[in-house]
Write a protein that holds these residues in place. Structure first.
Motif, short mmCIF file in Angstrom:
data_model
loop_
_atom_site.label_atom_id
_atom_site.label_comp_id
_atom_site.label_asym_id
_atom_site.label_seq_id
_atom_site.Cartn_x
_atom_site.Cartn_y
_atom_site.Cartn_z
N ASN A 140 0.84 -1.19 0.00
CA ASN A 140 0.00 0.00 0.00
C ASN A 140 0.88 1.24 0.00
O ASN A 140 2.05 1.20 0.36
CB ASN A 140 -0.96 0.02 1.19
N ARG A 144 0.65 5.97 -0.52
CA ARG A 144 -0.17 7.18 -0.53
C ARG A 144 0.30 8.07 -1.68
O ARG A 144 1.50 8.27 -1.90
CB ARG A 144 -0.08 7.94 0.79
N ALA A 197 -2.72 12.87 -0.44
CA ALA A 197 -3.67 12.49 0.60
C ALA A 197 -4.47 11.25 0.24
O ALA A 197 -5.30 10.79 1.03
CB ALA A 197 -4.61 13.66 0.89
N ILE A 198 -4.23 10.68 -0.95
CA ILE A 198 -5.04 9.56 -1.44
C ILE A 198 -4.32 8.24 -1.17
O ILE A 198 -3.23 8.01 -1.71
CB ILE A 198 -5.33 9.70 -2.94
N PRO A 199 -4.90 7.35 -0.35
CA PRO A 199 -4.29 6.04 -0.15
C PRO A 199 -4.52 5.14 -1.35
O PRO A 199 -5.51 5.28 -2.08
CB PRO A 199 -5.01 5.50 1.09
N GLY A 200 -3.59 4.22 -1.56
CA GLY A 200 -3.72 3.30 -2.68
C GLY A 200 -3.01 2.00 -2.42
O GLY A 200 -2.40 1.79 -1.38
N PHE A 221 -6.99 3.16 -5.98
CA PHE A 221 -6.98 4.43 -5.27
C PHE A 221 -8.31 4.59 -4.52
O PHE A 221 -9.38 4.38 -5.09
CB PHE A 221 -6.83 5.62 -6.24
N LYS A 222 -8.23 4.98 -3.26
CA LYS A 222 -9.42 5.19 -2.44
C LYS A 222 -9.65 6.69 -2.31
O LYS A 222 -9.02 7.38 -1.50
CB LYS A 222 -9.24 4.55 -1.07
N PHE A 223 -10.59 7.21 -3.11
CA PHE A 223 -10.82 8.66 -3.16
C PHE A 223 -11.70 9.16 -2.03
O PHE A 223 -11.60 10.32 -1.62
CB PHE A 223 -11.43 9.04 -4.51
N THR A 224 -12.60 8.30 -1.53
CA THR A 224 -13.44 8.62 -0.39
C THR A 224 -13.51 7.38 0.48
O THR A 224 -13.06 6.30 0.07
CB THR A 224 -14.87 9.04 -0.80
N MET A 246 -13.69 3.57 -4.50
CA MET A 246 -12.39 3.13 -4.94
C MET A 246 -12.35 3.03 -6.46
O MET A 246 -13.31 2.58 -7.09
CB MET A 246 -12.04 1.77 -4.34
#
Length: 269
Positions: free
Chosen positions: A160, A162, A165-168, A195-198, A202
């Motif tokens: 994983n 980042r 600010a976007i985790p992925g 990518f997890k935008f909210t 995803m």
């Protein structure tokens, strides 16, 4: 003519890795990651595509279409060992010059994923999978090349990260598949970036590449294919998620093109 398949399920499994590494509400797992002991996941997928096969006997490219209803289940036997399996019903149609249709079971499979090593954000695992053919008539054009059993060994690596600010996450896999009843063996290379935008939304970008072993068989020649897919996963709550994907071939050699859509429902338990 080789009918490429057995790979769409991995699209949805790789997606589950995102929940393992960044805690998505769906609670799904997969890819290089194993499930915690006693937890499981079911993914029901409906997908379809149209395309053209390579020219045959001097004739124009052959039109093809396929629709599959697929069910995949995985379960954590221990924290480091996950058992999985899937089956599917398919409708596969070939056009002229040898029009033919197959309605029945696609390949079904069962396998084990074992965690091999982890360090920091990285995890490495291995899989062994056996495939049982649903098609039974090797003389039917829509079943030819898909009547034999298959076995696969796969190595997976995931991590994983980042992007601001976007985790992925990234999931990379390489596999060798032993084919029987005609088609040459296959090398598979799959790559997924998510990518997890909210907290609930995803995006995944994926590539699935298959390169067969050399073959001198006039019926089952050496072939290659790359399929790219973009999909969105939306978590309804901590148990249910919905997924929509669009996929298309970007490279084919002596096999069919594919342009299609896939819908999936995830259920964690």
């Amino acid at each position: 003519m080789t009918r490429a398949g057995l790979k769409l399920r991995r699209s949805w499994v790789a997606a589950g890795a995102f929940a393992a590494v960044v805690g998505a509400p769906a609670g799904a797992f997969g890819g290089a990651w194993t499930l915690p002991q006693g937890s499981g996941q079911l993914i029901a997928t409906l997908y379809g595509w149209t395309g053209f096969g390579p020219p045959w006997g001097g004739n124009p490219p052959v039109s093809q279409s396929r629709v599959d209803a697929q069910t995949y289940v995985q379960y954590g036997l221990t924290d480091s060992l996950t058992i999985f399996g899937q089956t599917a019903l398919e409708h596969y149609a070939l056009g002229d010059p040898t029009p033919n249709t197959y309605n029945g079971f696609d390949y079904s499979d069962v396998g084990l994923r074992a965690k091999l090593w982890s360090t920091g954000d990285w995890v490495f695992s291995g899989e062994a999978t056996g495939f049982i053919a649903g098609a039974r008539d090797p003389n039917a054009p829509a079943q030819e090349g898909n009547t034999g059993w298959a076995g696969e060994a796969r190595l997976n690596a995931g991590t994983n990260f980042r992007l601001g600010a976007i985790p992925g996450f990234i999931d990379a896999e390489v596999a060798y598949r032993l084919r029987t009843a005609g088609p040459p063996d296959e090398w598979h290379g799959d790559l997924t970036v998510g990518f997890k935008f909210t907290p609930r939304l995803m995006l995944m970008l994926q590539d699935f590449t298959t390169v067969s072993s050399p073959s001198t068989d006039a019926t089952f020649s050496e072939w290659r294919q790359s399929v790219v897919e973009a999909s969105v996963v939306y978590a309804l709550d901590d148990k249910w998620s919905l997924q929509l994907g669009l996929f298309s071939t970007v490279w084919t050699v002596k096999t069919n093109t594919q342009h299609g859509v896939a819908l999936a429902v995830w259920r964690s338990f």
